[in-house]
Write an enzyme that holds these catalytic residues in place. Sequence first.
Site, short mmCIF file in Angstrom:
data_model
loop_
_atom_site.label_atom_id
_atom_site.label_comp_id
_atom_site.label_asym_id
_atom_site.label_seq_id
_atom_site.Cartn_x
_atom_site.Cartn_y
_atom_site.Cartn_z
N ILE A 52 22.30 32.28 40.73
CA ILE A 52 22.59 32.42 39.30
C ILE A 52 22.11 31.19 38.54
CG2 ILE A 52 24.48 32.29 37.62
CD1 ILE A 52 24.02 35.09 38.33
N VAL A 71 18.26 31.08 38.53
CA VAL A 71 17.61 32.00 37.59
C VAL A 71 17.85 31.55 36.16
CG1 VAL A 71 17.71 34.34 36.64
CG2 VAL A 71 17.60 34.01 39.11
N GLU A 72 19.08 31.14 35.85
CA GLU A 72 19.44 30.81 34.47
C GLU A 72 18.77 29.54 33.97
OE1 GLU A 72 21.05 32.39 32.20
OE2 GLU A 72 21.80 34.08 33.34
N THR A 73 18.81 28.48 34.76
CA THR A 73 18.35 27.18 34.23
C THR A 73 17.54 26.35 35.24
OG1 THR A 73 20.42 26.09 34.88
CG2 THR A 73 20.31 27.00 32.64
N TYR A 122 17.22 41.70 36.14
CA TYR A 122 17.87 40.39 36.30
C TYR A 122 18.77 40.40 37.54
CZ TYR A 122 21.16 36.58 35.42
OH TYR A 122 21.95 35.46 35.55
#
Length: 338
Positions: A125, A128-130, A319
């Site tokens: 997570i 993928v996010e940052t 996603y």
Amino acid sequence: MLAQPSTRFIMLSILGLFLIVINSANAATLNKDPEVQQFINEMVQTHQFSKSELDKVFAQVKIKQKILDAISRPAERSKAWHEYRKIFLTKKRIKQGVKFWQDNTDIINYAEKVYGVAPEIMVAIIGVETYYGRLQGSYRVMDALSTLAFRYPKRSKFFRGELKHFLIMNREQKFDPLSRKGSYAGAMGMGQFIPSSFQSYAVDFDGDGEKDIWKNNADAIGSVANYFKRHGWKKGQPVADQLNPMKDTLLTDKDRCKRSCKPKLTVAAFKQKGLTGDTAVTDETKAILLLLKQKNSKEYWLGYNNFYVISRYNHSTLYSMAVYQLSQAIKQAKLKAQ
């Protein structure tokens, strides 16, 4: 003799000056906007904020056209799975995921013990996010939320709610609201929480008295794990399985999950419609159908409860699958590195 400027050059120059004037006016007068004043008054009456302090904050807020442009064209809507996948399933992101896991082993293990969430999912997570905290967004959250709350009618109600949560959050955490940065949509920190999610799920995982999801790995990891636990993650249960379609499949487009879908049909029902292959669950387990487009073929997957939980983080099935497949790639790479 000097060359005369072209008509096109003159028009572009005039347009540029016009945009500068408009943007300057937006920045300078937002706190005088009647809608903003109404919002400020509501915050004063309902949540006991100081009107003079909010006036000072909004006087420094800037409307950003780039934010409006970005939210109007989310990239993933136009991408097939094989295009979307290659953004996140890269050797570098997998390698950095292993390193992030190794560097934060004690925190991740403790988060797994407290919340029961698989370590590889927490890592994926944030990956993928940052990109493991590296790319958290460059917009001031006040600018992002104000732009969308007062200049994006399509979702103004939602973003005014987020702006309210953001101001309350900053007061509770003793943050300067103009100092916090995030995405064009106001998502913040390593796990990209919107303000309402921060209010509901962010945790002070290391007990230092502050919920810092921007720089504190413990708080960021613990908050992601808490989010998953609160949305129904089941420890030790599988996420998804890839199956094969029979030649005369009865599956239709109506069977396919295109956004976040809660599992309703059983695995047995999907097999009766034409899917074949082994699964990590019983035939009585409820599932959703995922149809992923490769360059020259299609993949059929069944997603279970834990896949649905990933989709509560972001409703896109692309996603959710990217998070799942990245998590598995990181897990395998970490095992090889041991």
